[in-house]
Design a protein around this motif. Sequence first.
Motif, PDB file in Angstrom:
ATOM      1  N   SER A   1       0.855  -1.093  -0.070  1.00  0.00           N
ATOM      2  CA  SER A   1       0.005  -0.015   0.079  1.00  0.00           C
ATOM      3  C   SER A   1       0.817   1.111   0.082  1.00  0.00           C
ATOM      4  O   SER A   1       1.925   1.307   0.712  1.00  0.00           O
ATOM      5  N   ASN A   2       0.544   2.182  -0.962  1.00  0.00           N
ATOM      6  CA  ASN A   2       1.205   3.490  -0.965  1.00  0.00           C
ATOM      7  C   ASN A   2       2.309   3.569  -1.596  1.00  0.00           C
ATOM      8  O   ASN A   2       2.965   4.551  -2.019  1.00  0.00           O
ATOM      9  N   SER A   3       3.057   2.368  -2.202  1.00  0.00           N
ATOM     10  CA  SER A   3       4.431   2.355  -2.558  1.00  0.00           C
ATOM     11  C   SER A   3       4.281   3.336  -3.777  1.00  0.00           C
ATOM     12  O   SER A   3       5.502   3.937  -4.127  1.00  0.00           O
ATOM     13  N   PRO A   4       3.356   3.318  -4.807  1.00  0.00           N
ATOM     14  CA  PRO A   4       3.673   3.943  -6.110  1.00  0.00           C
ATOM     15  C   PRO A   4       3.837   5.762  -5.818  1.00  0.00           C
ATOM     16  O   PRO A   4       4.463   6.679  -6.343  1.00  0.00           O
ATOM     17  N   VAL A   5       3.548   6.095  -4.653  1.00  0.00           N
ATOM     18  CA  VAL A   5       3.258   7.426  -4.330  1.00  0.00           C
ATOM     19  C   VAL A   5       4.229   7.885  -2.991  1.00  0.00           C
ATOM     20  O   VAL A   5       4.391   8.939  -2.635  1.00  0.00           O
ATOM     21  N   ALA A   6       4.883   6.958  -2.786  1.00  0.00           N
ATOM     22  CA  ALA A   6       5.891   6.870  -1.348  1.00  0.00           C
ATOM     23  C   ALA A   6       7.188   7.584  -1.512  1.00  0.00           C
ATOM     24  O   ALA A   6       7.663   7.616  -2.739  1.00  0.00           O
ATOM     25  N   ASP A   7       7.445   8.275  -0.625  1.00  0.00           N
ATOM     26  CA  ASP A   7       8.747   9.103  -0.574  1.00  0.00           C
ATOM     27  C   ASP A   7       9.874   8.020   0.115  1.00  0.00           C
ATOM     28  O   ASP A   7      11.045   8.463  -0.314  1.00  0.00           O
ATOM     29  N   LEU A   8       9.492   7.171   1.072  1.00  0.00           N
ATOM     30  CA  LEU A   8      10.223   6.345   1.363  1.00  0.00           C
ATOM     31  C   LEU A   8       9.838   5.021   1.716  1.00  0.00           C
ATOM     32  O   LEU A   8       8.392   4.994   1.870  1.00  0.00           O
TER      33      LEU A   8
ATOM     34  N   ARG B   1      17.232  -9.582   4.548  1.00  0.00           N
ATOM     35  CA  ARG B   1      17.921 -10.756   5.171  1.00  0.00           C
ATOM     36  C   ARG B   1      19.292 -10.223   4.939  1.00  0.00           C
ATOM     37  O   ARG B   1      19.772 -10.001   3.599  1.00  0.00           O
ATOM     38  N   ASP B   2      20.193 -10.363   5.933  1.00  0.00           N
ATOM     39  CA  ASP B   2      21.616 -10.022   5.762  1.00  0.00           C
ATOM     40  C   ASP B   2      22.450 -11.034   5.716  1.00  0.00           C
ATOM     41  O   ASP B   2      21.901 -12.104   5.433  1.00  0.00           O
ATOM     42  N   GLU B   3      23.845 -10.848   5.279  1.00  0.00           N
ATOM     43  CA  GLU B   3      24.511 -12.023   4.964  1.00  0.00           C
ATOM     44  C   GLU B   3      24.739 -13.175   6.115  1.00  0.00           C
ATOM     45  O   GLU B   3      25.213 -14.211   5.550  1.00  0.00           O
ATOM     46  N   GLU B   4      24.422 -12.905   7.292  1.00  0.00           N
ATOM     47  CA  GLU B   4      24.180 -13.806   8.431  1.00  0.00           C
ATOM     48  C   GLU B   4      22.789 -14.592   8.509  1.00  0.00           C
ATOM     49  O   GLU B   4      22.753 -15.275   9.292  1.00  0.00           O
ATOM     50  N   GLY B   5      21.809 -14.109   7.392  1.00  0.00           N
ATOM     51  CA  GLY B   5      20.558 -14.437   7.530  1.00  0.00           C
ATOM     52  C   GLY B   5      19.707 -14.280   8.502  1.00  0.00           C
ATOM     53  O   GLY B   5      18.682 -14.402   8.676  1.00  0.00           O
ATOM     54  N   LYS B   6      20.133 -12.908   9.050  1.00  0.00           N
ATOM     55  CA  LYS B   6      19.412 -12.441  10.084  1.00  0.00           C
ATOM     56  C   LYS B   6      18.311 -11.033   9.192  1.00  0.00           C
ATOM     57  O   LYS B   6      18.676 -10.547   8.315  1.00  0.00           O
ATOM     58  N   ILE B   7      17.093 -10.898   9.860  1.00  0.00           N
ATOM     59  CA  ILE B   7      16.228 -10.089   9.431  1.00  0.00           C
ATOM     60  C   ILE B   7      16.572  -8.666   9.703  1.00  0.00           C
ATOM     61  O   ILE B   7      16.601  -8.495  10.907  1.00  0.00           O
ATOM     62  N   ARG B   8      16.674  -7.731   8.957  1.00  0.00           N
ATOM     63  CA  ARG B   8      17.125  -6.400   9.128  1.00  0.00           C
ATOM     64  C   ARG B   8      15.949  -5.512   8.613  1.00  0.00           C
ATOM     65  O   ARG B   8      15.600  -5.894   7.546  1.00  0.00           O
ATOM     66  N   GLY B   9      15.722  -4.431   9.280  1.00  0.00           N
ATOM     67  CA  GLY B   9      14.888  -3.339   8.934  1.00  0.00           C
ATOM     68  C   GLY B   9      15.633  -2.037   8.541  1.00  0.00           C
ATOM     69  O   GLY B   9      16.761  -1.933   9.065  1.00  0.00           O
ATOM     70  N   MET B  10      15.246  -1.347   7.460  1.00  0.00           N
ATOM     71  CA  MET B  10      15.865  -0.097   7.034  1.00  0.00           C
ATOM     72  C   MET B  10      14.931   0.885   6.560  1.00  0.00           C
ATOM     73  O   MET B  10      13.876   0.423   6.061  1.00  0.00           O
ATOM     74  N   VAL B  11      15.332   2.078   6.430  1.00  0.00           N
ATOM     75  CA  VAL B  11      14.645   3.200   5.711  1.00  0.00           C
ATOM     76  C   VAL B  11      15.221   3.309   4.248  1.00  0.00           C
ATOM     77  O   VAL B  11      16.771   3.567   4.192  1.00  0.00           O
ATOM     78  N   VAL B  12      14.337   3.096   3.316  1.00  0.00           N
ATOM     79  CA  VAL B  12      14.961   3.266   1.951  1.00  0.00           C
ATOM     80  C   VAL B  12      14.364   4.492   1.274  1.00  0.00           C
ATOM     81  O   VAL B  12      13.071   4.593   0.875  1.00  0.00           O
ATOM     82  N   ASP B  13      15.047   5.569   0.796  1.00  0.00           N
ATOM     83  CA  ASP B  13      14.603   6.694   0.244  1.00  0.00           C
ATOM     84  C   ASP B  13      14.221   6.053  -1.431  1.00  0.00           C
ATOM     85  O   ASP B  13      14.955   5.454  -1.955  1.00  0.00           O
ATOM     86  N   ALA B  14      13.179   6.724  -1.652  1.00  0.00           N
ATOM     87  CA  ALA B  14      12.241   6.302  -2.898  1.00  0.00           C
ATOM     88  C   ALA B  14      13.174   6.861  -4.240  1.00  0.00           C
ATOM     89  O   ALA B  14      13.172   6.072  -5.321  1.00  0.00           O
ATOM     90  N   ASP B  15      13.907   7.757  -3.942  1.00  0.00           N
ATOM     91  CA  ASP B  15      14.762   8.490  -5.092  1.00  0.00           C
ATOM     92  C   ASP B  15      16.078   7.682  -5.192  1.00  0.00           C
ATOM     93  O   ASP B  15      16.770   8.345  -6.109  1.00  0.00           O
ATOM     94  N   SER B  16      16.550   6.734  -4.391  1.00  0.00           N
ATOM     95  CA  SER B  16      17.645   5.861  -4.656  1.00  0.00           C
ATOM     96  C   SER B  16      17.599   5.349  -6.005  1.00  0.00           C
ATOM     97  O   SER B  16      16.862   4.613  -6.496  1.00  0.00           O
ATOM     98  N   PRO B  17      19.015   5.402  -6.704  1.00  0.00           N
ATOM     99  CA  PRO B  17      19.040   4.633  -7.886  1.00  0.00           C
ATOM    100  C   PRO B  17      18.762   3.221  -7.824  1.00  0.00           C
ATOM    101  O   PRO B  17      19.215   2.690  -6.689  1.00  0.00           O
ATOM    102  N   GLY B  18      18.094   2.642  -8.771  1.00  0.00           N
ATOM    103  CA  GLY B  18      17.642   1.265  -8.743  1.00  0.00           C
ATOM    104  C   GLY B  18      16.334   0.777  -7.728  1.00  0.00           C
ATOM    105  O   GLY B  18      15.999  -0.333  -7.859  1.00  0.00           O
TER     106      GLY B  18
END
Length: 410
Positions: A189-196, A202-219
């Motif tokens: 929900s909201n993703s097409p109009v989201a700013d973030l 999953r990180d390299e150790e297999g652990k679940i990590r959370g993060m904030v990702v800016d929508a204008d990030s390349p890729g």
Amino acid sequence: MPTTQTKQFTKKEDFHQASREDRFQFHDYYLVEDLLEDDHKLARAAVRDWVKSEVSPIIEDAAMRGECPTHLFRGLAEIGAFGPSLPVEYGGGGMDEIAYGVIMQELERGDSGLRSMASVQGSLVMYPIYKYANEATKRKYLPKLGSGEFIGCFGLTEPNAGSDPASMLTNIVDDGDAYILNGAKMWISNSPVADLAVVWARDEEGKIRGMVVDADSPGFSAPEIHGKWSLRASVTGELVFEDVRVPKENVFPDIKSMRGPLSCLNKARYGIAWGAIGAALDCYDSALRYSLEREQFGKPIGQFQLTQKKLAEMITEITKAQLLAWRLGTLANRGEATPAQISMAKRNNVNMALEIAREARQIHGGMGITSEYPVMRHMINLETVLTYEGTHDIHLLITGHDVTGLNGFA
């Protein structure tokens, strides 16, 4: 970072003013209102007035067109619907969990998609940032999310990881001062109009990590999902990450398990337990009024025993759900509401609302399938609410696990 001010958001004037008048009257058979504090009632009244003036005149047209009235994001912020139970200093409303609940109830009385817009922003974006992010990240994002300047979304579900989110494939790889994020999320929900986006990977150790990702990030891309029969007045999309560079300061430092995203889901599910009551109330109110106005065989259809049976059962189930939600809210205020208790309320209240919508549609007869009345819109919306944030069956298994101590998921 682009903000919602730079997006081409729909304006209220773009929607037709519906001829259907919002004649909703609140129904409180057991006087649950007596259990509310003055600030709860004030919050509820403010949101109810806003829904009647800003949402009801356009929501049928928006749903019929399958278009999200995104200008309402700002209005939601102005009435305090974004993070109402989070601290004021972090962009929230500083209220308690019951206030949060009654706000969600009034929003979903307007439309389930509208409540989704608010609960995603407050419970799935602002809440994890407030609870898990470092102080600089909190200060950077939360005030703008609370004011509606930024819109956020929550990336957990994947194309092949729905009820089993721990099987996610989205991953991050350490790259010096940043992580490289790859993967995809679905039904966001909201993703097409989201700013973030708050994203779980999953990180390299297999652990679940959370993060904030800016929508204008390349890729980073967020294609919209079209062709929905349900939640047509909200915007839903995907999240696609192709070597997206996420600064390490944007990654939540301490939470490294599924406990992180599940805590957010509990917050959202709590709001849904209240919100579904709003949809049920709107359907019941419309059906009751219609039964008193519609005449057949020389008398109002509300005089027929089978119609009265439907209405009596509807208000009974609504009353039970109101008491369930209120008690859950008192436990949440004390920090004692368990995930299993929240699951029970979400499952019961959404299923209740869907059954009431179906019965209300029958009372309306053929008129019930038209946009002149809200019941069909609520009914198809609730078909989605029944399965998102944990399906009806998954919540049943959560309760079963809780009461037996035996894991039915294994």
